[in-house]
Design a protein around this motif. Structure first.
Motif, mmCIF file in Angstrom:
data_model
loop_
_atom_site.group_PDB
_atom_site.id
_atom_site.type_symbol
_atom_site.label_atom_id
_atom_site.label_comp_id
_atom_site.label_asym_id
_atom_site.label_seq_id
_atom_site.Cartn_x
_atom_site.Cartn_y
_atom_site.Cartn_z
ATOM 1 N N ALA A 74 0.829 -1.205 0.000
ATOM 2 C CA ALA A 74 0.000 0.000 0.000
ATOM 3 C C ALA A 74 0.865 1.256 0.000
ATOM 4 O O ALA A 74 0.765 2.093 -0.911
ATOM 5 N N ILE A 75 1.728 1.366 1.005
ATOM 6 C CA ILE A 75 2.501 2.604 1.108
ATOM 7 C C ILE A 75 3.530 2.661 -0.013
ATOM 8 O O ILE A 75 3.830 3.728 -0.546
ATOM 9 N N GLY A 237 -3.372 2.802 0.096
ATOM 10 C CA GLY A 237 -2.149 3.572 0.306
ATOM 11 C C GLY A 237 -2.314 5.009 -0.162
ATOM 12 O O GLY A 237 -1.948 5.954 0.542
#
Lengths: 347, 379
Positions: A74-75, A237
């Motif tokens: 996600a990030i 994210g």
């Protein structure tokens, strides 16, 4: 009795909703400030990103796997997209940024899916490994910098609210991305309920060999599960980056077990084959409501983790005990069922 | 063997026989160890990693400080990894180990600070009881895990996920999220002493490994643990008391985590709820690299020790090469995935088609049994 059973739902959604209701009512009686639009909006806002991530994990858990790499995916995909925009100084607009992140997330998910489906390795171990690889690769090849400002289009989205109300307790805002999480929940619900793909997730989670014999392409479906998880995680994210109004590559990472706890609290079986979008939504909301109410009652938020753990034990423990009871009640000689219950009990 | 044990006639003869016997025992032991896949491949990996970094940066990497650092840093991770291996041996997993270790460290630090507040000498004199209380805290938490898993019947991964949250939450509440300072000076000095070039901490690690290896390999409990993990149903029908076996497995794991808490304080006189957050997943990596079957039934302590050392060597080698910890994170992931892939290719090619895709070996076994039965019926 029939009605009661129906209310409880297949995965205890009813009980969960009841607990949620009791907590909300109790809090409102204790502290009238709690029962306000402001609180509801802020809880919804806080629940947005965990909700999207939890829905991604739900897909994996239904299929009988477990994924711990999704926060990094996600990030990682959101941060990479932001970095590309800021480095080139070109702002392609929101859809393109979301698209870019989704493509990156999907590719990372493809790596997971490929290794898991091709070599048939335990999902926990594989995603542990890829988690390290993705995290390291992001920080080494993309960057370690913290970006306090986002590309203009994303920064503009940060300030967009769907509903702005003036209540007695001040102004209440409902962030636009809350709608995104609701949309994703609806889409995943529809996919799980009405598509061949969704039904095969349950089949694979219930019994992979059985699913294969029923004509489901297990390997191909597994590959797609992880691609889909990567894509949904990437949306989460980007939502996180937009809502926090900054991009930090070290954020979200390390929170994977909290999200998994929320999904399990929502009635999904860690063995696969069981789980619902409604349960997951309720699980995530319950945790956020408890978090919020602890603060209002004056209990330090440090207790949140302990409270979630306790809820988890109560929830899963009740299921385990009732499974054992029903196993004792039924005196059939159906060895397959007995062995399965036995296995659940001992493993 | 018996003739060699019988009374030797001449002194020379007996010496030769003795030599012979020792030689045979050693080769047998080495042979047996090397047959265990975890041990042999981790031994190769350790030698390769060590050789690689020794050649690339001999001055830094082979320096006494670096070698000592490896031996000081390895024990705390290694002890938790051995505890994880015990849980995996029974087919479970223990996510709460690091939280237990931190809770034990926080307990000890708080006790010491409280005792030393009025009279520092009294605090110091209570070192041994404080350590014991730390170990008891660990064992009690492990017992809680064991009870939840065996009596209540919660799946290990969920039970320990919950206790991880609870224990970690308690530690956060207790410390207020801050780092506590203060530990008996005896512990800190112990952490700094060494016998020759080998730090005491490393000796403790090796001792723990030997004890657990003996328990697993040569006691009834160890056999029961293995059987429980290999096939819970068969174990049950063989009269193995699953409950008490599981309880003792997780209690020993908790005790080891408590010991890891003591080792934390030996290295640094500080305790916090968030220490070693990355260890939770790292120890799973170590246990699996060390040849532990994540589905239960097979594990070697030697493999886990070697895996701990290998990862530590790679970590410090990366530092010696001036690579970032992020690059080490990549390497760690690649090592895990590649080793797992190599394993599958070697071990399961003959029955490639028959394997299901579930991660749960137990259900896999039952489905296979079921399908075989059905096949026979069809015939």
């Amino acid at each position: 009795m029939q009605l009661l059973r129906k209310f409880r739902g297949a995965n205890n959604e009813g009980s969960l909703a009841l607990i949620l209701l009791v907590v909300v009512l109790g809090m409102s009686l204790l502290n009238p400030v709690f029962f306000s639009v402001n609180t509801a909006f802020s809880i919804l806002r806080a629940a947005t990103v965990p909700m999207i991530l939890a829905l991604a994990v739900l897909l994996v858990i239904i299929s009988g796997g477990i994924d711990v790499s999704f926060p990094v995916v996600a990030i990682g995909s959101a941060y990479t997209a932001v970095t590309i925009c800021l480095k080139t100084g070109f702002d392609p607009g929101l859809p393109a940024i979301f698209g870019m992140a989704i493509v990156i997330g999907g590719l990372l998910g493809l790596v997971n899916g490929f290794v898991i489906a091709k070599f048939r390795l335990p999902t926990l171990i594989v995603t542990l490994g890829t988690q390290g690889i993705f995290f390291g690769a992001m920080l080494v090849y993309v960057g370690t910098r913290y970006y306090p400002t986002l590309p203009d289009s994303m920064a503009a989205l940060s300030a967009v609210n769907v509903v702005e109300l003036t209540t007695s307790a001040g102004r209440a805002y409902l962030h636009v991305l809350v709608l995104l999480s609701i949309a994703i929940a609806l889409i995943i619900w529809a996919v799980l309920k009405y598509t061949m793909f969704g039904r095969s997730l349950y089949a694979i989670g219930g019994d992979a060999e059985g699913a294969r014999r029923a004509g489901i392409r297990v390997v191909r479906t597994q590959l797609w599960i992880y691609v889909l998880v990567g894509m949904v995680a990437a949306i989460g994210g980007v939502a996180y980056v937009v809502m926090s109004r900054s991009a930090n590559p070290q954020d979200l990472v390390g929170g994977e077990l909290d999200i998994i706890a929320a999904v399990v609290l929502g009635g999904a079986s860690i063995f696969g084959g069981r789980g619902s979008v409604l349960g997951t939504v309720l699980g995530v909301l319950l945790i956020q409501v408890i978090n919020n109410s602890l603060l209002l009652v004056g209990v330090p938020s440090a207790w949140l983790r302990a409270a979630v753990g306790l809820l988890l034990i109560l929830g899963v423990g009740a299921q385990a005990v009732s499974a054992r009871r029903s196993a004792q009640r039924i005196h059939t000689v159906d060895t397959g069922e007995a062995v399965r219950l036995e296995l659940e009990k001992v493993s | 063997m018996k003739t060699e044990q019988a009374q030797p006639q001449a002194a020379e003869n007996s010496l030769a026989a003795m030599n012979n016997r020792i030689g045979r025992v050693v080769t047998e032991a080495v042979g047996r160890t090397l047959r265990d896949r975890g041990v042999s491949r981790m031994l190769i990996a350790l030698v390769v990693a060590f050789g690689f970094f020794a050649i690339m940066r001999p001055r830094i990497f082979l320096g006494p400080i670096n070698l000592q650092n490896i031996m000081v840093a390895a024990p705390e991770v290694g002890v938790i990894a051995i505890a994880m291996m015990l849980a995996m041996l029974t087919g479970g997993i223990d996510l709460s180990l690091v939280s237990i270790a931190n809770l034990s460290a926080v307990t000890m630090s708080t006790l010491f600070t409280a005792m030393a507040a009025s009279n520092p000498a009294f605090g110091e004199s209570m070192t041994v009881p404080i350590i014991l209380i730390g170990l008891v805290v660990g064992a009690a938490c492990g017992l809680l895990n064991g009870l939840l898993i065996s009596l209540v019947g919660i799946t290990p991964i969920l039970a320990t996920l919950a206790t991880m949250q609870i224990l970690n939450g308690l530690a956060v509440v207790w410390t207020g999220g801050k780092t506590l300072y203060g530990a008996p000076a005896a512990l800190t000095t112990f952490g700094k002493t060494a016998i020759g070039p080998v730090p005491m901490l490393f000796i403790v690690f090796v001792l723990v490994a030997i004890v657990i290896a003996t328990v697993v390999r040569s006691t009834a409990l160890g056999r029961k643990l293995e059987l429980q993990g290999a096939n819970p149903v068969a174990a049950r029908f063989s009269g193995i008391p699953s409950r008490s076996v599981l309880i003792s497995s997780y209690t020993i794991g908790g005790l080891l985590a408590g010991l890891a808490g003591v080792l934390f304080l030996c290295r640094n006189p500080t305790a916090s709820a968030d220490y070693g957050a990355s260890y939770v997943l790292l120890v799973i990596v170590i246990a699996v690299l060390g040849g532990t079957n994540p589905n239960g039934g097979f594990a070697t302590v030697a493999g886990v020790v070697l895996a701990t050392l290998t990862l530590q060597v790679v970590a410090s080698g990366f530092t010696a090469l001036r690579l970032s910890p992020y690059q080490y994170s990549i390497a760690q992931g690649v090592i895990l995935v590649v080793v797992m892939i190599l394993d599958t290719i070697q071990w399961s090619r003959p029955k490639w088609r028959k394997r299901g895709v579930t991660t749960d070996s137990a259900s896999l076994q039952t489905t296979q049994v079921g399908t075989i039965k059905k096949d026979k019926e069809q015939e």
